[in-house]
Design a protein around this motif. Sequence first.
Motif, PDB file in Angstrom:
ATOM      1  N   THR A 225       0.834  -1.201   0.000  1.00  0.00           N
ATOM      2  CA  THR A 225       0.000   0.000   0.000  1.00  0.00           C
ATOM      3  C   THR A 225       0.869   1.252   0.000  1.00  0.00           C
ATOM      4  OG1 THR A 225      -1.768  -1.180   1.142  1.00  0.00           O
ATOM      5  CG2 THR A 225      -1.828   1.224   1.257  1.00  0.00           C
ATOM      6  N   PHE A 226       1.978   1.222   0.751  1.00  0.00           N
ATOM      7  CA  PHE A 226       2.880   2.377   0.795  1.00  0.00           C
ATOM      8  C   PHE A 226       3.670   2.517  -0.503  1.00  0.00           C
ATOM      9  CE2 PHE A 226       1.810   2.102   5.209  1.00  0.00           C
ATOM     10  CZ  PHE A 226       1.953   3.396   5.702  1.00  0.00           C
ATOM     11  N   LEU A 227       4.100   1.397  -1.068  1.00  0.00           N
ATOM     12  CA  LEU A 227       4.814   1.457  -2.348  1.00  0.00           C
ATOM     13  C   LEU A 227       3.906   1.999  -3.442  1.00  0.00           C
ATOM     14  CD1 LEU A 227       6.710  -1.951  -2.178  1.00  0.00           C
ATOM     15  CD2 LEU A 227       7.753   0.334  -2.106  1.00  0.00           C
ATOM     16  N   ASN A 228       2.656   1.556  -3.439  1.00  0.00           N
ATOM     17  CA  ASN A 228       1.672   2.058  -4.397  1.00  0.00           C
ATOM     18  C   ASN A 228       1.482   3.563  -4.236  1.00  0.00           C
ATOM     19  OD1 ASN A 228      -0.804   1.808  -6.235  1.00  0.00           O
ATOM     20  ND2 ASN A 228      -1.740   2.542  -4.351  1.00  0.00           N
ATOM     21  N   ALA A 229       1.443   4.018  -2.985  1.00  0.00           N
ATOM     22  CA  ALA A 229       1.269   5.455  -2.719  1.00  0.00           C
ATOM     23  C   ALA A 229       2.459   6.267  -3.216  1.00  0.00           C
ATOM     24  CB  ALA A 229       1.070   5.682  -1.214  1.00  0.00           C
ATOM     25  N   GLU A 230       3.624   5.609  -3.300  1.00  0.00           N
ATOM     26  CA  GLU A 230       4.827   6.300  -3.790  1.00  0.00           C
ATOM     27  C   GLU A 230       4.946   6.206  -5.309  1.00  0.00           C
ATOM     28  OE1 GLU A 230       8.396   5.112  -1.629  1.00  0.00           O
ATOM     29  OE2 GLU A 230       8.059   6.896  -0.410  1.00  0.00           O
ATOM     30  N   GLY A 231       3.946   5.570  -5.958  1.00  0.00           N
ATOM     31  CA  GLY A 231       3.929   5.542  -7.414  1.00  0.00           C
ATOM     32  C   GLY A 231       4.433   4.257  -8.030  1.00  0.00           C
ATOM     33  N   TYR A 232       4.807   3.283  -7.219  1.00  0.00           N
ATOM     34  CA  TYR A 232       5.260   2.002  -7.764  1.00  0.00           C
ATOM     35  C   TYR A 232       4.068   1.133  -8.142  1.00  0.00           C
ATOM     36  CZ  TYR A 232       9.859   3.156  -5.809  1.00  0.00           C
ATOM     37  OH  TYR A 232      11.055   3.761  -5.518  1.00  0.00           O
ATOM     38  N   SER A 233       4.218   0.348  -9.188  1.00  0.00           N
ATOM     39  CA  SER A 233       3.197  -0.633  -9.537  1.00  0.00           C
ATOM     40  C   SER A 233       3.485  -1.910  -8.765  1.00  0.00           C
ATOM     41  CB  SER A 233       3.219  -0.925 -11.040  1.00  0.00           C
ATOM     42  OG  SER A 233       2.385  -2.031 -11.322  1.00  0.00           O
ATOM     43  N   VAL A 234       2.462  -2.431  -8.086  1.00  0.00           N
ATOM     44  CA  VAL A 234       2.659  -3.656  -7.290  1.00  0.00           C
ATOM     45  C   VAL A 234       1.955  -4.851  -7.927  1.00  0.00           C
ATOM     46  CG1 VAL A 234       3.081  -2.447  -5.123  1.00  0.00           C
ATOM     47  CG2 VAL A 234       0.728  -3.033  -5.757  1.00  0.00           C
ATOM     48  N   GLY A 235       1.603  -4.722  -9.206  1.00  0.00           N
ATOM     49  CA  GLY A 235       0.982  -5.822  -9.934  1.00  0.00           C
ATOM     50  C   GLY A 235      -0.316  -6.269  -9.290  1.00  0.00           C
ATOM     51  N   LYS A 236      -0.442  -7.584  -9.105  1.00  0.00           N
ATOM     52  CA  LYS A 236      -1.669  -8.140  -8.518  1.00  0.00           C
ATOM     53  C   LYS A 236      -1.515  -8.397  -7.018  1.00  0.00           C
ATOM     54  CE  LYS A 236      -3.332 -10.333 -12.777  1.00  0.00           C
ATOM     55  NZ  LYS A 236      -3.721 -11.614 -13.416  1.00  0.00           N
ATOM     56  N   SER A 237      -0.529  -7.758  -6.408  1.00  0.00           N
ATOM     57  CA  SER A 237      -0.262  -7.948  -4.986  1.00  0.00           C
ATOM     58  C   SER A 237      -1.414  -7.446  -4.125  1.00  0.00           C
ATOM     59  CB  SER A 237       1.002  -7.190  -4.576  1.00  0.00           C
ATOM     60  OG  SER A 237       2.078  -7.477  -5.440  1.00  0.00           O
ATOM     61  N   LEU A 238      -1.531  -8.014  -2.924  1.00  0.00           N
ATOM     62  CA  LEU A 238      -2.461  -7.489  -1.931  1.00  0.00           C
ATOM     63  C   LEU A 238      -2.123  -6.026  -1.685  1.00  0.00           C
ATOM     64  CD1 LEU A 238      -4.653  -8.144   0.270  1.00  0.00           C
ATOM     65  CD2 LEU A 238      -2.740  -8.590   1.816  1.00  0.00           C
ATOM     66  N   ALA A 277       4.729 -21.991  -4.687  1.00  0.00           N
ATOM     67  CA  ALA A 277       4.593 -21.495  -6.059  1.00  0.00           C
ATOM     68  C   ALA A 277       5.948 -20.971  -6.533  1.00  0.00           C
ATOM     69  CB  ALA A 277       3.551 -20.377  -6.111  1.00  0.00           C
ATOM     70  N   PRO A 278       6.292 -21.187  -7.804  1.00  0.00           N
ATOM     71  CA  PRO A 278       7.565 -20.664  -8.326  1.00  0.00           C
ATOM     72  C   PRO A 278       7.640 -19.149  -8.115  1.00  0.00           C
ATOM     73  CG  PRO A 278       6.554 -22.153  -9.903  1.00  0.00           C
ATOM     74  CD  PRO A 278       5.530 -21.914  -8.833  1.00  0.00           C
ATOM     75  N   SER A 279       8.805 -18.662  -7.719  1.00  0.00           N
ATOM     76  CA  SER A 279       8.936 -17.231  -7.431  1.00  0.00           C
ATOM     77  C   SER A 279      10.269 -16.700  -7.945  1.00  0.00           C
ATOM     78  CB  SER A 279       8.823 -16.979  -5.925  1.00  0.00           C
ATOM     79  OG  SER A 279       9.877 -17.638  -5.239  1.00  0.00           O
ATOM     80  N   GLN A 280      10.339 -15.387  -7.981  1.00  0.00           N
ATOM     81  CA  GLN A 280      11.537 -14.723  -8.485  1.00  0.00           C
ATOM     82  C   GLN A 280      11.651 -13.363  -7.812  1.00  0.00           C
ATOM     83  OE1 GLN A 280      11.657 -14.679 -12.769  1.00  0.00           O
ATOM     84  NE2 GLN A 280      13.282 -13.133 -12.862  1.00  0.00           N
ATOM     85  N   ALA A 281      12.851 -12.896  -7.562  1.00  0.00           N
ATOM     86  CA  ALA A 281      13.044 -11.586  -6.922  1.00  0.00           C
ATOM     87  C   ALA A 281      13.113 -10.485  -7.973  1.00  0.00           C
ATOM     88  CB  ALA A 281      14.320 -11.590  -6.089  1.00  0.00           C
ATOM     89  N   PHE A 282      12.430  -9.385  -7.683  1.00  0.00           N
ATOM     90  CA  PHE A 282      12.441  -8.207  -8.553  1.00  0.00           C
ATOM     91  C   PHE A 282      12.659  -6.963  -7.705  1.00  0.00           C
ATOM     92  CE2 PHE A 282       9.938 -11.207 -11.018  1.00  0.00           C
ATOM     93  CZ  PHE A 282      10.320 -10.955 -12.334  1.00  0.00           C
ATOM     94  N   ALA A 283      13.288  -5.964  -8.279  1.00  0.00           N
ATOM     95  CA  ALA A 283      13.327  -4.645  -7.633  1.00  0.00           C
ATOM     96  C   ALA A 283      11.904  -4.092  -7.615  1.00  0.00           C
ATOM     97  CB  ALA A 283      14.254  -3.711  -8.401  1.00  0.00           C
ATOM     98  N   VAL A 284      11.585  -3.248  -6.629  1.00  0.00           N
ATOM     99  CA  VAL A 284      10.201  -2.779  -6.507  1.00  0.00           C
ATOM    100  C   VAL A 284       9.766  -1.896  -7.681  1.00  0.00           C
ATOM    101  CG1 VAL A 284      10.056  -2.967  -4.000  1.00  0.00           C
ATOM    102  CG2 VAL A 284      10.908  -0.841  -5.029  1.00  0.00           C
ATOM    103  N   ILE A 287       8.236  -4.739 -10.735  1.00  0.00           N
ATOM    104  CA  ILE A 287       7.360  -5.862 -10.419  1.00  0.00           C
ATOM    105  C   ILE A 287       6.418  -6.116 -11.605  1.00  0.00           C
ATOM    106  CG2 ILE A 287       5.475  -6.645  -8.913  1.00  0.00           C
ATOM    107  CD1 ILE A 287       6.854  -5.067  -6.645  1.00  0.00           C
ATOM    108  N   PRO A 288       6.354  -7.327 -12.122  1.00  0.00           N
ATOM    109  CA  PRO A 288       5.521  -7.617 -13.292  1.00  0.00           C
ATOM    110  C   PRO A 288       4.043  -7.321 -13.013  1.00  0.00           C
ATOM    111  CG  PRO A 288       7.015  -9.444 -12.833  1.00  0.00           C
ATOM    112  CD  PRO A 288       7.092  -8.507 -11.659  1.00  0.00           C
ATOM    113  N   ALA A 289       3.355  -6.852 -14.015  1.00  0.00           N
ATOM    114  CA  ALA A 289       1.949  -6.482 -13.869  1.00  0.00           C
ATOM    115  C   ALA A 289       1.072  -7.668 -13.480  1.00  0.00           C
ATOM    116  CB  ALA A 289       1.440  -5.855 -15.164  1.00  0.00           C
ATOM    117  N   ASP A 290       1.488  -8.876 -13.879  1.00  0.00           N
ATOM    118  CA  ASP A 290       0.677 -10.059 -13.566  1.00  0.00           C
ATOM    119  C   ASP A 290       1.221 -10.825 -12.373  1.00  0.00           C
ATOM    120  OD1 ASP A 290       2.980 -10.879 -14.826  1.00  0.00           O
ATOM    121  OD2 ASP A 290       2.009 -12.436 -16.035  1.00  0.00           O
ATOM    122  N   GLY A 291       2.207 -10.242 -11.656  1.00  0.00           N
ATOM    123  CA  GLY A 291       2.819 -10.907 -10.509  1.00  0.00           C
ATOM    124  C   GLY A 291       2.263 -10.379  -9.195  1.00  0.00           C
ATOM    125  N   MET A 292       2.573 -11.112  -8.105  1.00  0.00           N
ATOM    126  CA  MET A 292       2.152 -10.673  -6.772  1.00  0.00           C
ATOM    127  C   MET A 292       3.264 -10.986  -5.767  1.00  0.00           C
ATOM    128  SD  MET A 292      -0.652 -13.672  -5.867  1.00  0.00           S
ATOM    129  CE  MET A 292      -1.612 -13.335  -7.328  1.00  0.00           C
TER     130      MET A 292
END
Length: 292
Positions: A225-238, A277-284, A287-292
């Motif tokens: 929620t805070f990353l989103n408020a700072e303008g980052y896309s968090v994909g399909k994350s909660l 579930a298979p996972s991968q690390a990304f910088a904030v 974050i892929p649009a279809d990832g969570m």
Amino acid sequence: MTSFKTLDSADVKGKRVLIRVDLNVPMKDGMVSDDTRIRAILPTVKEISSKGGKAILLAHFGRPKGERVADMSLAPVVPVLQTLLGREVGFANDCIGNDAASAIARMSNGDVLLLENTRFHKGEEKNDPIFVSALAELGDIYVNDAFSAAHRAHASTEGLAHHLPSFAGRSMQAELEALGKALTAPRRPVIAVIGGAKVSTKIELLENLVTKVDALVIGGGMANTFLNAEGYSVGKSLCEHELADTARRIMSKAQDANCAIILPVDAVVAWRFEANAPSQAFAVDSIPADGM
């Protein structure tokens, strides 16, 4: 010297003691898979029982939203609680009414009884005065030992304290004393680490903390929620997208209080919400649009 009443000043012998505990434990295949929260309540329950009090446990499990949901019953907790306490534990099929009253009437001094999920009643989360009164009728004393649920003003966490002589259980006491050391007269610098799924349930806590600590580390679903408020896309994350303004207000208040807000710089991303579930690390910032 504490500023709240503890079991040290409670006369429980022969009394019906309503103890709010946290038994919202992980389950797998209808059985308790982690007994950590059950172990946390043992000192309080054992003390009240050994002093001759009738230990009546109140707890919620899951989010049944005021309906009786079979797989959200607290019944599976009973055998685990019996093993850990080393004594029989009774169970009532309701937390108010005849079922509860009859089970309590059969108790002897020192007995332990678990009442069914308080959230099977809509009045619990609404802190409904009629439901609070129905609970209060069952006890002579109220003990809150559920620190992790105490931020919610529900019937069994807040309402009961206005109806019965009230005390902190040993687990609650330990948490409050630890908080006091950290926030009242701390050794600085002080860093608070907070997580969980939602900002919405902790807005007041966050706004309070930023005025008391030197840095606030935010993780879990709340960080999205805070990353989103700072303008980052968090994909399909909660993420509570509707609380972006609230998150920015908290960050502004932190800046005014000279409190650093520390958010994740990278994230473990998966494409489906399930164990292993298979996972991968990304910088904030990637974050892929279809990832969570």
